[in-house]
Design a protein around this motif. Structure first.
Motif, PDB file in Angstrom:
ATOM      1  N   LEU A 156     -30.447  -0.262  42.700  1.00 40.52           N
ATOM      2  CA  LEU A 156     -29.249  -1.362  42.371  1.00 40.52           C
ATOM      3  C   LEU A 156     -27.862  -0.695  42.292  1.00 40.52           C
ATOM      4  CD1 LEU A 156     -31.272  -3.524  39.868  1.00 40.52           C
ATOM      5  CD2 LEU A 156     -30.513  -4.021  41.925  1.00 40.52           C
ATOM      6  N   SER A 157     -27.892   0.674  41.770  1.00 40.36           N
ATOM      7  CA  SER A 157     -26.542   1.449  41.630  1.00 40.36           C
ATOM      8  C   SER A 157     -25.945   1.649  42.831  1.00 40.36           C
ATOM      9  CB  SER A 157     -26.884   2.640  40.816  1.00 40.36           C
ATOM     10  OG  SER A 157     -25.568   3.460  40.661  1.00 40.36           O
ATOM     11  N   GLY A 158     -26.643   2.128  43.790  1.00 40.09           N
ATOM     12  CA  GLY A 158     -26.385   2.406  45.169  1.00 40.09           C
ATOM     13  C   GLY A 158     -25.671   1.046  45.832  1.00 40.09           C
ATOM     14  N   ALA A 159     -26.480  -0.031  45.680  1.00 39.77           N
ATOM     15  CA  ALA A 159     -26.087  -1.273  46.313  1.00 39.77           C
ATOM     16  C   ALA A 159     -24.868  -1.512  45.724  1.00 39.77           C
ATOM     17  CB  ALA A 159     -27.190  -2.261  45.994  1.00 39.77           C
ATOM     18  N   ALA A 160     -24.631  -1.413  44.365  1.00 41.95           N
ATOM     19  CA  ALA A 160     -23.337  -2.029  43.752  1.00 41.95           C
ATOM     20  C   ALA A 160     -22.058  -1.022  44.243  1.00 41.95           C
ATOM     21  CB  ALA A 160     -23.554  -1.912  42.147  1.00 41.95           C
ATOM     22  N   PHE A 161     -22.493   0.158  44.264  1.00 42.28           N
ATOM     23  CA  PHE A 161     -21.395   1.084  44.804  1.00 42.28           C
ATOM     24  C   PHE A 161     -20.993   0.741  46.177  1.00 42.28           C
ATOM     25  CE2 PHE A 161     -20.290   5.504  46.890  1.00 42.28           C
ATOM     26  CZ  PHE A 161     -19.149   5.616  46.391  1.00 42.28           C
ATOM     27  N   LYS A 162     -22.036   0.646  47.115  1.00 44.76           N
ATOM     28  CA  LYS A 162     -21.546   0.346  48.545  1.00 44.76           C
ATOM     29  C   LYS A 162     -20.924  -1.064  48.534  1.00 44.76           C
ATOM     30  CE  LYS A 162     -22.407   2.022  51.929  1.00 44.76           C
ATOM     31  NZ  LYS A 162     -22.026   2.987  52.764  1.00 44.76           N
ATOM     32  N   ALA A 163     -21.360  -1.919  47.780  1.00 43.77           N
ATOM     33  CA  ALA A 163     -20.546  -3.449  47.783  1.00 43.77           C
ATOM     34  C   ALA A 163     -19.056  -3.137  47.033  1.00 43.77           C
ATOM     35  CB  ALA A 163     -21.319  -4.257  46.749  1.00 43.77           C
ATOM     36  N   ALA A 164     -18.901  -2.316  46.330  1.00 43.23           N
ATOM     37  CA  ALA A 164     -17.552  -2.180  45.833  1.00 43.23           C
ATOM     38  C   ALA A 164     -16.547  -1.536  46.865  1.00 43.23           C
ATOM     39  CB  ALA A 164     -17.477  -1.123  44.620  1.00 43.23           C
ATOM     40  N   LEU A 165     -17.162  -0.489  47.706  1.00 40.52           N
ATOM     41  CA  LEU A 165     -16.595  -0.003  48.710  1.00 40.52           C
ATOM     42  C   LEU A 165     -16.115  -1.173  49.858  1.00 40.52           C
ATOM     43  CD1 LEU A 165     -18.319   3.413  49.495  1.00 40.52           C
ATOM     44  CD2 LEU A 165     -16.162   2.911  48.048  1.00 40.52           C
ATOM     45  N   TRP A 166     -17.228  -1.968  50.261  1.00 42.61           N
ATOM     46  CA  TRP A 166     -17.236  -2.978  51.092  1.00 42.61           C
ATOM     47  C   TRP A 166     -15.929  -4.065  50.625  1.00 42.61           C
ATOM     48  CZ3 TRP A 166     -20.709  -7.710  50.933  1.00 42.61           C
ATOM     49  CH2 TRP A 166     -20.513  -8.601  52.123  1.00 42.61           C
ATOM     50  N   ILE A 167     -15.813  -4.285  49.313  1.00 43.50           N
ATOM     51  CA  ILE A 167     -14.981  -5.095  48.833  1.00 43.50           C
ATOM     52  C   ILE A 167     -13.521  -4.326  48.898  1.00 43.50           C
ATOM     53  CG2 ILE A 167     -14.237  -6.362  46.695  1.00 43.50           C
ATOM     54  CD1 ILE A 167     -17.128  -6.308  46.164  1.00 43.50           C
TER      55      ILE A 167
END
Length: 53
Positions: A13-24
């Protein structure tokens, strides 16, 4: 919560949140990407919830 290794779940979940933040952050339309990422993340995270009997 369903029976799952808590460390594995939290790391995923942490990794997914981090990648989503980079995407955004990299998006030309962050408000649109934020909505997409939020919906997908919520759907994924809710999969860890146990169902009530």
């Amino acid at each position: 919560m369903k029976s799952v290794d808590i460390e594995a779940a939290s790391r995923l979940l942490s990794g997914a949140a981090f990648k989503a933040a980079l995407w955004i952050a990299a998006s030309d339309e962050p408000h649109i990407v934020l909505a997409k990422a939020t919906d997908a993340f919520r759907f994924m995270a809710e999969g860890f919830l146990a169902r009530r009997a």
